[in-house]
Design an enzyme around this catalytic site. Structure first.
Site, PDB file in Angstrom:
ATOM      1  N   ASP A 219       0.832  -1.202   0.000  1.00 60.39           N
ATOM      2  CA  ASP A 219       0.000   0.000   0.000  1.00 60.39           C
ATOM      3  C   ASP A 219       0.869   1.255   0.000  1.00 60.39           C
ATOM      4  O   ASP A 219       2.065   1.220   0.359  1.00 60.39           O
ATOM      5  CB  ASP A 219      -0.894  -0.041   1.259  1.00 60.39           C
TER       6      ASP A 219
ATOM      7  N   ASP B 176     -10.734   1.811  -3.347  1.00 59.95           N
ATOM      8  CA  ASP B 176     -11.259   1.566  -2.006  1.00 59.95           C
ATOM      9  C   ASP B 176     -12.777   1.544  -2.018  1.00 59.95           C
ATOM     10  O   ASP B 176     -13.402   1.204  -1.016  1.00 59.95           O
ATOM     11  CB  ASP B 176     -10.785   2.662  -1.038  1.00 59.95           C
TER      12      ASP B 176
HETATM   13  C1  DGJ Z   1      -5.855   1.803   2.036  1.00 56.45           C
HETATM   14  C2  DGJ Z   1      -6.249   0.607   1.227  1.00 56.45           C
HETATM   15  O1  DGJ Z   1      -6.701   0.985  -0.016  1.00 56.45           O
HETATM   16  C3  DGJ Z   1      -7.282  -0.188   2.014  1.00 56.45           C
HETATM   17  O2  DGJ Z   1      -7.729  -1.264   1.253  1.00 56.45           O
HETATM   18  C4  DGJ Z   1      -6.679  -0.643   3.304  1.00 56.45           C
HETATM   19  O3  DGJ Z   1      -5.644  -1.545   3.059  1.00 56.45           O
HETATM   20  C5  DGJ Z   1      -6.160   0.559   4.075  1.00 56.45           C
HETATM   21  N1  DGJ Z   1      -5.294   1.377   3.295  1.00 56.45           N
HETATM   22  C6  DGJ Z   1      -5.436   0.123   5.310  1.00 56.45           C
HETATM   23  O4  DGJ Z   1      -4.889   1.171   5.983  1.00 56.45           O
END
Ligand code: DGJ
Length: 728
Positions: free
Chosen positions: A479, A549
């Site tokens: 991430d 997301d």
């Molecule tokens: C952002 C990601 O896009 C989410 O899926 C998740 O992993 C969060 N970060 C966790 O902090």
């Protein structure tokens, strides 16, 4: 032969099966862009048929031989600043004497089979030798600067890639201020431009607008390719749509600040350029040093956006993605993020895992919150050691228990980041991107590690390697959750601070190169608050990306439709989540959520231990359908049939590699009472063949399906269907 140089006309012919790209040397010196379009094996020189217009501007350009008064009227293959062309330049350098003018003239060229890797950068490749490369060397005889234009022709893929290498053979130091990877001057001006814009949880929205006089920029200045724009665009004829019209598609294999510019000039030509963003960029090049641009991917289609997309898809799948997961079926995963967020215990995770195993899921992914003292987004990034309060037997213990359940184990990491509240920060306050004496602005309560530093890159490589070697981990969700600010590095001298954004990307690539080499069996999934770094550069290291997301099925229609313009389904992470949806509060049927996720790489992000028996049964059906047909979506050809951006209905079609299976996905976005059914006509079937609908055993000819089509109810919100047609 992919590349031929015709000496009599001084033309380079770059040919793929269906397309040609022709470069011509003007007076043996200046490379002009002569043609890009349908395959063409012979064309007269530009001057002989009026392919270049004489400018009436009263500007004399010494670099431009008669009868032209100015290179402003010429279709230039690599426009430089300061010699009479008044459009956006592809290249500009600052010399020690303050001059910014470069005059590049042809020196030599070479044509060879194969394609070299670009030093330090991700780049396309061919495993079956169907690629040829042309290098045209240009030089400035006054300053000694040397520029090599590289073109690689993937004949069977109908793709040409371009990049540029600059070498300073002069005595002094120069500063590169702008370097585009590709520039394309078209004859015509009547174009639209299509690009992808968006934001967090709303990525890849399509905007199409006419190209008008002046310059348009679609770019990123946030340090990564970003949510707001994507390094991909198409310039297309006004009448072009999914199936008809000339389309010129561009992509950039790069994950940092990029710029796509589209300019219509007074003489009615359009210049499209793609490359590193010149905003906040400069690069010092000492005598003997070279600088390599990222690679641009060029796709021409004479049959609309659909053909363009399929060419990008097959190219990115087969000539960019790497590693064992390039062609391997991906595990169906359960991710605990939306199920638990930071609030989990080992036994809660195992409850979810056991339910997941029951419905056919292959892997458990432990998301954020397993390390340091991280119980919110406020701390611990950088402290990548297990939180034993949450996981009493550590990662190894959890991995073992998951393996006993019958699941593989994956983890979330955000290795490029550092929380001010972390041991790492307390020990190395200068390791983040910052400017001495200034406030360090937080975003999501975190700072960015300075990947222009070798010691920081080594720390990340070693830390991630330590975890992956010690624990039985077969997947990493990588991430990256913030944009750059306060851009400065503690180690770079003042006159190199503007190199930081690009050096960061090079540092990231060096880490990923090393990790993917050390851990070839680990599946890396790219994520940046969803699709904030969904770009071809990252695809080179990570064959799939968490696309957004936003897991709402309706929003996903737009996001995945837009992303599918350039990126194949095999790269698109798509999860089923709970309702009401956590991002938009909407309730959609589980069937639609599943059908939407089946358009990509399927996963679940739901507390399955709380799901009802009926829900679990439906999810089990979705997973077994996915496992049966995932090769059709992952490796087949995709056709977009109905756009959610144009109507309240979306439809996609996939045809398997062997043309035996056709999947038709349909979705009602907004149902209306008493609405007549929607008729969806399919594409690219065999007219005289018959296809049986597996759902009801009805037989249809290819010509019926393509001309009349199948009908679908649209009198209710969120009805979705997957129709399976088998050749019979
Ligand atoms: C952002 C990601 O896009 C989410 O899926 C998740 O992993 C969060 N970060 C966790 O902090």
């Amino acid at each position: 032969m992919g590349i031929v140089f015709k000496e009599e006309t001084e033309q380079f012919y770059l040919s793929t099966v269906h397309t040609s790209y022709i470069i011509e040397l003007l007076a043996g010196k200046i490379p002009l862009h002569a043609y890009w379009g349908k395959r063409l094996d012979d064309m007269p020189p530009l001057i002989s048929w009026g392919g270049v217009a004489e400018s009436r501007l009263p500007i004399c350009d010494v670099n431009c031989p008669p009868p032209f008064q100015s290179s402003n009227s010429l279709p230039l293959e690599f426009p430089v600043y300061g010699t009479g062309d008044m459009r956006e330049p592809a290249f500009c350098v600052l010399y020690e004497n303050g001059s910014r003018v470069t005059v590049l003239e042809y020196c030599e060229h070479k044509i060879y089979t194969g394609k070299p890797h670009l030093p330090g950068l991700p780049s396309s490749y061919s495993e079956d030798g169907d690629v040829q490369t042309l290098e045209i060397v240009l030089a400035d005889h006054v300053t000694g600067l040397c520029v090599t234009l590289s073109y690689s022709v993937f004949e069977n893929k109908d793709v040409i890639t371009r990049s540029v290498r600059v070498k300073n053979n002069g005595a002094g130091t120069v500063r590169i201020e702008k370097l585009a990877s590709a520039s394309f001057d078209s004859y015509d001006a009547d174009f639209d431009v299509l690009h992808l814009h968006g934001d967090w949880a709303r990525e890849f929205h399509i905007e199409r607008r006419p190209v008008q006089y002046g310059v348009m920029h679609f770019d990123s200045k946030c340090g990564k390719s970003g949510h707001l724009a994507n390094p991909a665009a198409a310039v297309l004829e006004r009448n072009a749509d999914e199936t008809v019209g000339d389309v010129y598609g561009f992509g950039l294999i790069y994950s940092g600040n990029f710029d796509i510019s589209v300019e219509k000039n007074s003489l009615g030509s359009v210049r499209t350029m793609i490359g590193i963003n010149s905003f906040d960029f400069s690069w010092k090049l000492k005598h003997g040093e070279s600088f390599q641009s990222p690679e641009a991917v060029l796709v021409y289609s004479d049959s609309g956006l659909g053909t363009m997309s399929r060419r990008f898809h097959s190219f990115y799948r087969e000539n960019l993605c790497r590693g064992i997961y390039k062609n391997k079926e991906r595990p169906v995963l359960i991710n605990n993020w939306e199920a638990t967020y930071f609030d989990f215990t080992e036994s809660r995770l195992l409850d979810i895992a056991k339910a997941a195993k029951q419905i056919g899921i292959d892997m458990f992914v432990l998301d954020d919150g397993w390390f340091g003292k991280r119980n919110s987004a406020d701390s611990s990034l950088g402290d990548w050691f297990c939180n034993y309060k949450k996981l009493p037997d550590g990662l190894a213990g959890l991995g073992k228990k998951l393996s006993d359940v019958g699941l593989k184990f994956g983890i979330w990491m955000e290795p490029e980041m550092i929380s001010p509240d972390s041991d790492l920060y307390r020990n190395h306050p200068d390791w983040c991107i910052h400017i001495n004496g200034r406030n360090r602005n937080l975003s999501r309560n975190q700072l960015i590690l300075d990947l222009s530093r070798q010691d920081v890159c080594d720390y990340i490589t070693d830390t991630v390697s330590g975890i992956l070697s010690a624990e039985n981990i077969s997947y990493v969700k990588w991430d990256m959750n913030r944009c750059f600010s306060d851009i400065g590095s503690a180690l770079l001298p003042a006159d190199r601070q503007r190199e930081l954004p690009h050096r960061y990307v090079l540092g990231l690539y060096s880490i990923l190169e090393e990790l993917t080499l050390r851990f070839p069996y680990v599946l890396f999934e790219n994520c940046s608050s969803g699709g904030g770094r969904y770009d071809p550069g990252m695809l080179y290291y990570m064959p799939q990306t968490w696309c957004s997301d936003d897991s709402d099925a309706l929003e996903r229609m737009y996001i995945q439709y837009g992303a599918s313009l350039f990126y194949p389904a095999s790269t698109m992470g798509a999860h089923v989540s709970v309702c009401p949806n956590h991002q938009v509060g909407r309730t959609t049927p589980l069937k639609m959520r599943g059908d939407a996720a089946l358009l990509g790489v399927l996963g679940y992000e739901i507390d399955l231990s709380c799901s009802s028996r009926q829900e679990l049964e439906l999810m089990a059906q979705q997973i077994s359908f996915y496992k049966k047909y995932r090769n059709v979506t992952a490796r087949g050809d995709m056709y977009r049939l109905c756009s959610p951006f144009k109507e309240s209905f979306a439809a996609w079609q996939f045809i398997s590699d062997d043309s035996e299976t056709v999947l038709l996905f349909t979705f009602v976005l907004n149902g209306r009472p008493a609405e007549v059914p929607k008729r969806v006509t399919l594409q690219a079937l065999e007219l005289k063949e018959y296809y049986v609908n597996e759902n009801d055993n009805r037989r249809y000819s290819g010509e019926f399906l393509m001309n009349v089509g199948l009908t679908y109810r649209r009198d209710e919100d969120y009805i979705s269907n997957i129709t399976v047609l088998k050749k019979c």
